[in-house]
Scaffold this active site. Structure first.
Site, PDB file in Angstrom:
ATOM      1  CB  CYS A  45      -0.942  -0.014   1.204  1.00 28.52           C
ATOM      2  SG  CYS A  45      -1.769  -1.602   1.376  1.00 28.52           S
ATOM      3  N   PRO A 279      -8.985 -30.529   2.855  1.00 31.08           N
ATOM      4  CG  PRO A 279      -9.394 -32.553   3.946  1.00 31.08           C
ATOM      5  CD  PRO A 279      -9.400 -31.906   2.598  1.00 31.08           C
ATOM      6  N   GLY A 285      -6.444 -14.137   1.589  1.00 29.25           N
ATOM      7  CA  GLY A 285      -6.023 -12.936   0.866  1.00 29.25           C
ATOM      8  C   GLY A 285      -6.680 -12.794  -0.497  1.00 29.25           C
ATOM      9  CE  LYS A 437     -29.130  17.947  17.030  1.00 27.92           C
ATOM     10  NZ  LYS A 437     -29.770  19.123  16.441  1.00 27.92           N
TER      11      LYS A 437
HETATM   12  P1  FAD Z   1       0.183 -10.224  -1.503  1.00 21.09           P
HETATM   13  O1  FAD Z   1       0.345  -9.239  -0.404  1.00 21.09           O
HETATM   14  O2  FAD Z   1       0.193  -9.707  -2.885  1.00 21.09           O
HETATM   15  O3  FAD Z   1       1.325 -11.311  -1.342  1.00 21.09           O
HETATM   16  C1  FAD Z   1       1.423 -12.418  -2.179  1.00 21.09           C
HETATM   17  C2  FAD Z   1       2.873 -12.848  -2.255  1.00 21.09           C
HETATM   18  O4  FAD Z   1       2.917 -14.177  -2.734  1.00 21.09           O
HETATM   19  C3  FAD Z   1       3.685 -12.013  -3.232  1.00 21.09           C
HETATM   20  O5  FAD Z   1       4.789 -11.422  -2.592  1.00 21.09           O
HETATM   21  C4  FAD Z   1       4.136 -13.021  -4.291  1.00 21.09           C
HETATM   22  O6  FAD Z   1       5.446 -12.769  -4.734  1.00 21.09           O
HETATM   23  C5  FAD Z   1       4.065 -14.328  -3.541  1.00 21.09           C
HETATM   24  N1  FAD Z   1       3.843 -15.474  -4.417  1.00 21.09           N
HETATM   25  C6  FAD Z   1       2.882 -15.616  -5.360  1.00 21.09           C
HETATM   26  N2  FAD Z   1       2.979 -16.822  -5.954  1.00 21.09           N
HETATM   27  C7  FAD Z   1       4.002 -17.454  -5.381  1.00 21.09           C
HETATM   28  C8  FAD Z   1       4.594 -18.729  -5.579  1.00 21.09           C
HETATM   29  N3  FAD Z   1       4.122 -19.579  -6.469  1.00 21.09           N
HETATM   30  N4  FAD Z   1       5.641 -19.065  -4.814  1.00 21.09           N
HETATM   31  C9  FAD Z   1       6.139 -18.204  -3.875  1.00 21.09           C
HETATM   32  N5  FAD Z   1       5.632 -16.984  -3.655  1.00 21.09           N
HETATM   33  C10 FAD Z   1       4.576 -16.618  -4.395  1.00 21.09           C
HETATM   34  N6  FAD Z   1      -5.159  -2.609   0.154  1.00 21.09           N
HETATM   35  C11 FAD Z   1      -5.745  -1.852   1.089  1.00 21.09           C
HETATM   36  O7  FAD Z   1      -6.572  -2.368   1.848  1.00 21.09           O
HETATM   37  N7  FAD Z   1      -5.446  -0.527   1.202  1.00 21.09           N
HETATM   38  C12 FAD Z   1      -4.538   0.087   0.407  1.00 21.09           C
HETATM   39  O8  FAD Z   1      -4.262   1.279   0.544  1.00 21.09           O
HETATM   40  C13 FAD Z   1      -3.916  -0.693  -0.588  1.00 21.09           C
HETATM   41  N8  FAD Z   1      -3.033  -0.118  -1.430  1.00 21.09           N
HETATM   42  C14 FAD Z   1      -2.413  -0.901  -2.360  1.00 21.09           C
HETATM   43  C15 FAD Z   1      -1.499  -0.305  -3.222  1.00 21.09           C
HETATM   44  C16 FAD Z   1      -0.861  -1.059  -4.169  1.00 21.09           C
HETATM   45  C17 FAD Z   1       0.098  -0.411  -5.089  1.00 21.09           C
HETATM   46  C18 FAD Z   1      -1.114  -2.451  -4.252  1.00 21.09           C
HETATM   47  C19 FAD Z   1      -0.406  -3.278  -5.266  1.00 21.09           C
HETATM   48  C20 FAD Z   1      -2.031  -3.053  -3.420  1.00 21.09           C
HETATM   49  C21 FAD Z   1      -2.691  -2.281  -2.470  1.00 21.09           C
HETATM   50  N9  FAD Z   1      -3.636  -2.850  -1.612  1.00 21.09           N
HETATM   51  C22 FAD Z   1      -4.247  -2.068  -0.678  1.00 21.09           C
HETATM   52  C23 FAD Z   1      -4.016  -4.270  -1.722  1.00 21.09           C
HETATM   53  C24 FAD Z   1      -3.273  -5.115  -0.724  1.00 21.09           C
HETATM   54  O9  FAD Z   1      -1.911  -4.868  -0.822  1.00 21.09           O
HETATM   55  C25 FAD Z   1      -3.572  -6.587  -0.980  1.00 21.09           C
HETATM   56  O10 FAD Z   1      -4.967  -6.784  -0.855  1.00 21.09           O
HETATM   57  C26 FAD Z   1      -2.859  -7.509  -0.028  1.00 21.09           C
HETATM   58  O11 FAD Z   1      -1.475  -7.313  -0.063  1.00 21.09           O
HETATM   59  C27 FAD Z   1      -3.180  -8.964  -0.367  1.00 21.09           C
HETATM   60  O12 FAD Z   1      -2.446  -9.827   0.442  1.00 21.09           O
HETATM   61  P2  FAD Z   1      -2.052 -11.276  -0.061  1.00 21.09           P
HETATM   62  O13 FAD Z   1      -1.274 -11.908   1.021  1.00 21.09           O
HETATM   63  O14 FAD Z   1      -3.259 -11.962  -0.554  1.00 21.09           O
HETATM   64  O15 FAD Z   1      -1.160 -11.044  -1.340  1.00 21.09           O
END
Ligand code: FAD
Length: 556
Positions: A45, A279, A285, A437
Site C-alpha cells: 500500500c 481439508p 487474501g 450531532k
Molecule cells: P500479496 O500481499 O500480494 O502477497 C502475495 C505474495 O505471494 C507475493 O509477494 C508473491 O510474490 C508471492 N507469491 C505468489 N505466488 C508465489 C509462488 N508460487 N511461490 C512463492 N511466492 C509466491 N489494500 C488496502 O486495503 N489498502 C490500500 O491502501 C492498498 N493499497 C495498495 C497499493 C498497491 C500499489 C497495491 C499493489 C495493493 C494495495 N492494496 C491495498 C491491496 C493489498 O496490498 C492486498 O490486498 C494484499 O497485499 C493482499 O495480500 P495477499 O497476502 O493476498 O497477497
C-alpha cells in the site's frame, strides 16, 4: 502435541500474518514461508508513495525482514523460492530456488496459500513494450523509479482510475510529470456509486491531471520519442511511461493445477475457516473468493485488511480454534490530492445487481463544529433496508474526517445495526474533532425520519428518470432568493422557506411536492410544514448539492 509442519506460499499480507499468528499459538510448529520475490512482509500500500517521494526511505516499506522472522518468530523464510506445484494427495509441494535453479519437494501437514492477485494485463498490442508497467510489488516500484530517474520521463499515462491508478497518478504528478488517466468506465473509482466520485474529476482538473472517462485503450505504440497510447476514439496520447492499473485477478495457477475448487468469480473457494476443498490446504487474501457480508454473494475483495484477518484466522483454525470468518464488506479508502473517498458495505450498484431493495439518503455535514476554524464538508450517502432500517452500506467524500465516519458505519454494519442505532451512536466530540450531532448521527436522523414517515425522501436519480420521461415531479425550491438567482433548476417553483407558511395557497393539493434546498436541511423543515398542512411532500435528499453531482454523472 506432535510437531506440525505448516508451509505458507507467499510472505506478504496474508502469508506473513498467518505465520506470525501460528507461532504465537504454537511454539513447536515448524513454519516455513516460501516467497518468490526477494522481500517478505513489505507494504504494497505504500508503493505509490515511495514513487512520489512521500516515503523517502525504501527500507520503511519493509515491515519485517526475513531475519526478524527467523530471530523473533523462529520462522524459516525462504525468499527467491517459487512454489511450482502442489500435490494434495502426497501432501507435498515442489519449490524452485530461483537463485540456484534447484527444485526440492517439501512435505506439509497444512499448507496455506497466500499468493495474492495478478495485475490484469490485456493482450493489447504493445503491452509488453519497455516502460509499460504494472504496480504490484517492490520490483515493479523499483523499475518505475528507475525510469523516473531518466531525463526522458516527462509524460505518464495511467490506465485505470481505481485506487491504485489514482494514487499512482497523484504521485507521478507530485514528481512533476504531466499525467493523463484513461478510464474505460464512465466514472472514476468504479467500486463506488458514480455520484459519489464526481469530486475526483474536479480534483484532477485542479491538479492539472487530464482525467478522461469512458475511453477505451486499444494499443500501446512505440514512437520516435517514446510511447503512445491509442484509444478506440482514434486518439493517441504520447507518454514516456505507461502504468496499467485496471484491476487484479486472483493468482490461482497453483490451486487450479492442484485440483482445488475455484468459484464462479475465479477465486479459490474457502469455508468460514478459510479451508479450501482440500481439508489440509487453507487459502487467504486476494486469491480467495469471499462472501460479501451484505449481499451474501460470492465476491472478490482484494484488500489488505481482509487478507491480514484471514491469515490470522487460518492460523487459529489450523491450531484447532473455533473461528468463523464473517465475510468481507469492502471497507476501503483512497486519498486523491485533497479529497478522501471511502466506502463500506454495499453500494447502490451492487444492491441493484443482487436485487436487494434499499433506500438511500445523502447528507452534507461538517467534519467538526462549524464555528471552529477549518470546518470542511463531508458528503455521506447512507444506504439501508426500507423494511427494518438495517444499514447496508455507506460512501463518503470530503477533505477531512471521512475515515472516521465510514469506520463507525463499517462496525455498525458488521453488528447488524440499523439507522436508529446510528441516531443513538454516542461519538466523541469537542469542537475541533466533531459535532455534538456528528455527521454519522445526522445520517441516522435523516434515515430514521424517512423510516418513520416523518420525512419521506425522494432521490435525484428518480427525479431525473421521471423528468427525462417528461413527467417532472412538482418541484419546490425553498432556498433564499439570492441562492436561486445564482443557479436553479428549470421548471421549479421557488418559495423561500421564510415565506412558505404565508404562501401555501400557491401550492397544489392534488400533486406530491418534491422539495429541495441546498443540502436537504431547510427542505426537511419545509416538508414538515407541508405535511402538517395536509400536503403530500417529500424531501429531495442532499438538496441542490446532490442534484449537481447527479447531473454531472448524466452529462457524460
Ligand atoms: P500479496 O500481499 O500480494 O502477497 C502475495 C505474495 O505471494 C507475493 O509477494 C508473491 O510474490 C508471492 N507469491 C505468489 N505466488 C508465489 C509462488 N508460487 N511461490 C512463492 N511466492 C509466491 N489494500 C488496502 O486495503 N489498502 C490500500 O491502501 C492498498 N493499497 C495498495 C497499493 C498497491 C500499489 C497495491 C499493489 C495493493 C494495495 N492494496 C491495498 C491491496 C493489498 O496490498 C492486498 O490486498 C494484499 O497485499 C493482499 O495480500 P495477499 O497476502 O493476498 O497477497
Amino acid at each position: 502435541m506432535s510437531q506440525r509442519r505448516v508451509l505458507i506460499v507467499g510472505g506478504v499480507a496474508g502469508g506473513a500474518s498467518c505465520a506470525a499468528r501460528l507461532r504465537r499459538l504454537d511454539e513447536s510448529a515448524e513454519i516455513v514461508i516460501f516467497e518468490r520475490s526477494s522481500t517478505v512482509s513489505f507494504a504494497n500500500c505504500g508503493l505509490p508513495y515511495y514513487i512520489g517521494g512521500v516515503i523517502s526511505d525504501r527500507n520503511q516499506l519493509l515491515v519485517a525482514a526475513p531475519q526478524r522472522f527467523s530471530a523473533i518468530f523462529n520462522i524459516d523464510v525462504r525468499i527467491r523460492c517459487k512454489v511450482t506445484a502442489v500435490r494434495p494427495s502426497e501432501k507435498t509441494i515442489e519449490v524452485v530456488n530461483l537463485e540456484t535453479g534447484i527444485t526440492t519437494v517439501e512435505r506439509y501437514d497444512y499448507l496455506v496459500l497466500s499468493p495474492g492477485a495478478k495485475p490484469i494485463r490485456p493482450d493489447w498490442p504493445g503491452i509488453d513494450l519497455p516502460n509499460v508497467f504494472s504496480l504490484r510489488n517492490m520490483e515493479d516500484m523499483d523499475s518505475i523509479c528507475a525510469k523516473l530517474q531518466t531525463e526522458s520521463s516527462r509524460r505518464a499515462v495511467v490506465i485505470g482510475a481505481g485506487f491504485i491508478g489514482l494514487e499512482t497518478a497523484e504521485n507521478l504528478a507530485r514528481r512533476g510529470l504531466v499525467v493523463t488517466i484513461l478510464e474505460k468506465q464512465s466514472q472514476a473509482m468504479p467500486t463506488m456509486d458514480p455520484e459519489m466520485v464526481v469530486a475526483i474529476a474536479a480534483e484532477a482538473q485542479k491538479n492539472q491531471i487530464n482525467l478522461r472517462l469512458a475511453v477505451e485503450v486499444t494499443e500501446i505504440e512505440k514512437t520516435s520519442d517514446g510511447l503512445a497510447v491509442a484509444t478506440a476514439d482514434g486518439d493517441k496520447i504520447p507518454a514516456d511511461l505507461v502504468i496499467v492499473a485496471i484491476g487484479v485477478r486472483p493468482d490461482v495457477a497453483l490451486a487450479g493445477k492442484a485440483g482445488i475448487k475455484l468459484g464462479s468469480m475465479g477465486g479459490i473457494v474457502v469455508d468460514e475457516k478459510m479451508r479450501t476443498s482440500d481439508p489440509n490446504i487453507f487459502a487467504v487474501g486476494d486469491v480467495v473468493e469471499v462472501v460479501d457480508f451484505v449481499t451474501q454473494r460470492p465476491a472478490l475483495i482484494p484488500l489488505a485488511g481482509p487478507a491480514n484477518r484471514q491469515g490470522r484466522l487460518a492460523a487459529d483454525a489450523i491450531c484447532g480454534r473455533e473461528v468463523h470468518y464473517r465475510g468481507s464488506q469492502g471497507t476501503s479508502i483512497v486519498g486523491f490530492f485533497e479529497q478522501t473517498l471511502a466506502m463500506t458495505g454495499a453500494t447502490e450498484k451492487s444492491l441493484i445487481r443482487a436485487g436487494i431493495p434499499f433506500e438511500k439518503v445523502y447528507t452534507h455535514s461538517a467534519n467538526h463544529a462549524g464555528y471552529y476554524p477549518g470546518a470542511e464538508r463531508i458528503t455521506l450517502k447512507l444506504i439501508f433496508s426500507p423494511e427494518d432500517g438495517r444499514v447496508l452500506g455507506a460512501q463518503a467524500f470530503g477533505k477531512s474526517g471521512v475515515d472516521k465516519r465510514i469506520d463507525v458505519i463499517a462496525v455498525s454494519i458488521q453488528h447488524g445495526a440499523t439507522v436508529y442505532d446510528l441516531e443513538e451512536a454516542e461519538l466523541c466530540y469537542a469542537p475541533q474533532f466533531g459535532s455534538a450531532k456528528d455527521a454519522t448521527n445526522i445520517a441516522g436522523f435523516v434515515s430514521g425520519n424517512a423510516m418513520r414517515g416523518d420525512m419521506p425522501v425522494g432521490s435525484w436519480s428518480e427525479w431525473f428518470e421521471l423528468t427525462e420521461k417528461g413527467s417532472q415531479p412538482f418541484t419546490l425550491d425553498v432556498r433564499p432568493s439570492a441562492m436561486v438567482a445564482a443557479a436553479a433548476i428549470k421548471g421549479t417553483t421557488r418559495i423561500p422557506m421564510a415565506e412558505l407558511r404565508s404562501r401555501l395557497n400557491e401550492l397544489p393539493r392534488d400533486r406530491e411536492i418534491w422539495v429541495h434546498c441546498l443540502v436537504g436541511q431547510t427542505s426537511y423543515l419545509a416538508v414538515r410544514v407541508l405535511l402538517q398542512n395536509g400536503f403530500r411532500a417529500r424531501n429531495l435528499s442532499g438538496g441542490f448539492t446532490t442534484y449537481e453531482a447527479e447531473l454531472a454523472t448524466r452529462k457524460r
